[in-house]
Motif scaffolding. Structure first.
Motif, PDB file in Angstrom:
ATOM      1  N   PRO A 244      -9.608  25.750  -1.379  1.00 41.63           N
ATOM      2  CA  PRO A 244      -9.036  24.627  -0.642  1.00 41.63           C
ATOM      3  C   PRO A 244      -7.526  24.663  -0.657  1.00 41.63           C
ATOM      4  O   PRO A 244      -6.915  25.052  -1.655  1.00 41.63           O
ATOM      5  CB  PRO A 244      -9.572  23.405  -1.399  1.00 41.63           C
ATOM      6  CG  PRO A 244      -9.899  23.912  -2.760  1.00 41.63           C
ATOM      7  CD  PRO A 244     -10.300  25.337  -2.607  1.00 41.63           C
ATOM      8  N   PRO A 245      -6.864  24.288   0.434  1.00 47.30           N
ATOM      9  CA  PRO A 245      -5.406  24.303   0.477  1.00 47.30           C
ATOM     10  C   PRO A 245      -4.809  23.240  -0.422  1.00 47.30           C
ATOM     11  O   PRO A 245      -5.432  22.227  -0.709  1.00 47.30           O
ATOM     12  CB  PRO A 245      -5.093  24.026   1.955  1.00 47.30           C
ATOM     13  CG  PRO A 245      -6.302  23.325   2.471  1.00 47.30           C
ATOM     14  CD  PRO A 245      -7.458  23.849   1.694  1.00 47.30           C
ATOM     15  N   GLU A 246      -3.608  23.481  -0.872  1.00 46.21           N
ATOM     16  CA  GLU A 246      -2.906  22.548  -1.748  1.00 46.21           C
ATOM     17  C   GLU A 246      -1.757  21.886  -0.996  1.00 46.21           C
ATOM     18  O   GLU A 246      -1.226  22.430  -0.034  1.00 46.21           O
ATOM     19  CB  GLU A 246      -2.350  23.290  -2.967  1.00 46.21           C
ATOM     20  CG  GLU A 246      -3.418  23.671  -3.986  1.00 46.21           C
ATOM     21  CD  GLU A 246      -3.981  22.452  -4.712  1.00 46.21           C
ATOM     22  OE1 GLU A 246      -3.226  21.481  -4.910  1.00 46.21           O
ATOM     23  OE2 GLU A 246      -5.163  22.467  -5.051  1.00 46.21           O
ATOM     24  N   GLY A 247      -1.354  20.718  -1.477  1.00 43.38           N
ATOM     25  CA  GLY A 247      -0.178  20.056  -0.925  1.00 43.38           C
ATOM     26  C   GLY A 247      -0.472  19.383   0.401  1.00 43.38           C
ATOM     27  O   GLY A 247      -1.585  19.343   0.902  1.00 43.38           O
TER      28      GLY A 247
ATOM     29  N   LEU B 258     -17.403  16.195  -2.300  1.00 44.24           N
ATOM     30  CA  LEU B 258     -16.393  16.790  -1.441  1.00 44.24           C
ATOM     31  C   LEU B 258     -16.884  18.163  -0.988  1.00 44.24           C
ATOM     32  O   LEU B 258     -17.383  18.939  -1.803  1.00 44.24           O
ATOM     33  CB  LEU B 258     -15.066  16.948  -2.181  1.00 44.24           C
ATOM     34  CG  LEU B 258     -14.476  15.699  -2.827  1.00 44.24           C
ATOM     35  CD1 LEU B 258     -13.214  16.069  -3.596  1.00 44.24           C
ATOM     36  CD2 LEU B 258     -14.181  14.648  -1.786  1.00 44.24           C
ATOM     37  N   PRO B 259     -16.751  18.492   0.296  1.00 42.08           N
ATOM     38  CA  PRO B 259     -17.175  19.823   0.749  1.00 42.08           C
ATOM     39  C   PRO B 259     -16.259  20.912   0.219  1.00 42.08           C
ATOM     40  O   PRO B 259     -15.060  20.688   0.006  1.00 42.08           O
ATOM     41  CB  PRO B 259     -17.089  19.721   2.277  1.00 42.08           C
ATOM     42  CG  PRO B 259     -16.087  18.652   2.520  1.00 42.08           C
ATOM     43  CD  PRO B 259     -16.224  17.673   1.392  1.00 42.08           C
ATOM     44  N   ALA B 260     -16.807  22.098  -0.016  1.00 43.52           N
ATOM     45  CA  ALA B 260     -15.984  23.227  -0.441  1.00 43.52           C
ATOM     46  C   ALA B 260     -14.934  23.501   0.623  1.00 43.52           C
ATOM     47  O   ALA B 260     -15.210  23.459   1.811  1.00 43.52           O
ATOM     48  CB  ALA B 260     -16.854  24.459  -0.654  1.00 43.52           C
ATOM     49  N   GLY B 261     -13.719  23.766   0.188  1.00 40.07           N
ATOM     50  CA  GLY B 261     -12.634  23.996   1.130  1.00 40.07           C
ATOM     51  C   GLY B 261     -11.962  22.727   1.588  1.00 40.07           C
ATOM     52  O   GLY B 261     -11.041  22.772   2.400  1.00 40.07           O
TER      53      GLY B 261
ATOM     54  N   ASP C  85     -19.439  20.135  -3.295  1.00 38.66           N
ATOM     55  CA  ASP C  85     -20.749  20.525  -2.767  1.00 38.66           C
ATOM     56  C   ASP C  85     -20.562  21.619  -1.734  1.00 38.66           C
ATOM     57  O   ASP C  85     -20.059  21.377  -0.631  1.00 38.66           O
ATOM     58  CB  ASP C  85     -21.438  19.311  -2.145  1.00 38.66           C
ATOM     59  CG  ASP C  85     -22.900  19.566  -1.839  1.00 38.66           C
ATOM     60  OD1 ASP C  85     -23.298  20.745  -1.857  1.00 38.66           O
ATOM     61  OD2 ASP C  85     -23.647  18.596  -1.594  1.00 38.66           O
ATOM     62  N   ALA C  86     -20.967  22.839  -2.071  1.00 43.29           N
ATOM     63  CA  ALA C  86     -20.798  23.984  -1.171  1.00 43.29           C
ATOM     64  C   ALA C  86     -21.995  24.191  -0.255  1.00 43.29           C
ATOM     65  O   ALA C  86     -22.045  25.177   0.486  1.00 43.29           O
ATOM     66  CB  ALA C  86     -20.562  25.255  -1.991  1.00 43.29           C
TER      67      ALA C  86
END
Length: 342
Positions: A21-24, A227-230, A251-252
């Motif tokens: 998942p992206p940060e910021g 929360l979905p993966a990514g 949850d992937a």
């Protein structure tokens, strides 16, 4: 009698469970990406049309191809997406199409990103004009704009293409619902499962959902926020202080299975107009029979989705604030009981 196009090329996507998942707050804008809903819409058409020859190509890494297969799209090939760029993807897709050795009657792009790739490859009116192009993004399906593109194409029988467009957009409005039954209502003392319908919500969506869920959990029974993966910001939320009445879970699972576990769905949004779970995702969760917390004003601007604002299981948000999310979520959990899919 006009012949139905029988050689169809489908371009699909799926969520990538292994993607970090992206940060910021500067997460990439993913509004054009189709995710799981892309493959589910394609699967709906494949289930309804056994008279045509279908060639499905997945756009993405091997994990996306495997996930698209799980979702019923059954891709026979894939085209990598170098750096997420449509131009680089088109170069690869052109080679895949040549290897097929088939003159397709039409190309169906099941996401806005897939449609960009298809145009750059040579489908639709333009440089290559390999075959007419149908853009059928289940997140925001727009039949009229896609039909205009068909009219500009040089190839194909207009009546046949018009009939094909109708079938395609029927699938785009009703992606395949793979689960047959939703989760049973929680018993006394069991946590309520709330799923964040995050794709393609903004980078702050998971933090906003966490804060709203904390307030709701403190005022009611325990809540497990999935929360979905990514999901943008998921790792940041995972580092936030815990609460006795709230647990977090990444949850992937593919979209249908993930939603089938939930008792309610959050479609939180940010300050910008595009920062909202798409109308197609909201509609999909509602059709599964789940109560959905969302802002109707973010849905009414999408073509053909005005009916969502009046859906009995849609619980209205009036502002992107944790206290408002908590209030509406509690209302949804009190008034709604999940129902199994017919």
């Amino acid at each position: 009698m006009a012949r139905t196009p029988h050689k169809l090329l489908h371009l699909v996507e799926a969520d990538h469970p292994a993607m970090p998942p992206p940060e910021g707050g500067a997460a990439a804008d993913r509004r054009e990406r189709g995710g799981d809903l892309s493959s589910l819409a394609c699967a709906a058409l494949l289930d309804a049309d056994d008279a045509s020859i279908h060639a499905v190509v997945a756009l993405g890494p091997p994990a996306v191809m495997r996930r698209a297969t799980e979702l019923g799209a059954d891709p026979l090939a894939r085209a990598p997406v170098p750096f997420g760029e449509p131009h680089a993807t088109a170069n690869v897709l052109r080679k895949v199409v040549r290897k097929c050795g088939v003159r397709f009657d039409a190309c169906i792009a099941w996401s806005a990103f897939a449609a960009r790739v298809a145009r750059l490859t040579g489908f639709g009116p333009g440089r290559g004009d390999y075959a007419p192009l149908l853009e059928a993004d289940p997140h925001r399906p727009d039949l009229e704009s896609s039909r205009l593109e068909l009219v500009k194409s040089r190839d194909g029988d207009p009546e046949v293409l018009d009939a094909l467009a109708t079938r395609v957009f029927r699938a785009a409005h009703a992606p395949a619902a793979l689960p047959t039954r939703l989760a049973e209502p929680p018993r006394d003392g069991q946590p309520v499962l709330v799923s964040l319908l995050a794709d393609p919500a903004s980078s702050g969506a998971s933090t906003l959902a966490w804060r709203g869920a904390v307030l709701a959990a403190a005022a009611s029974s325990p809540i497990r926020l999935m929360l979905p993966a990514g999901c943008a910001g998921a790792r940041r939320v995972g580092r936030l202080p815990g609460a006795n009445t709230l647990t977090l879970e990444i949850d992937a699972e593919p979209l249908p299975q993930r939603l089938a576990r939930a008792h309610a769905v959050l479609a939180v949004y940010g300050p910008e107009p595009h920062e909202h779970a798409s109308p197609g995702l909201v509609a999909y969760a509602l059709e599964l029979g789940l109560p959905v917390v969302a802002d109707p004003s973010r849905l009414e601007s999408a073509p053909g989705w005005e009916r969502l604002a009046e859906h009995p299981r849609l619980h209205r948000l009036y502002g992107p604030a944790p206290i408002e999310i908590a209030r509406t979520l509690l209302q949804a959990l009190e008034r709604e009981q999940p129902a199994g899919i017919a």
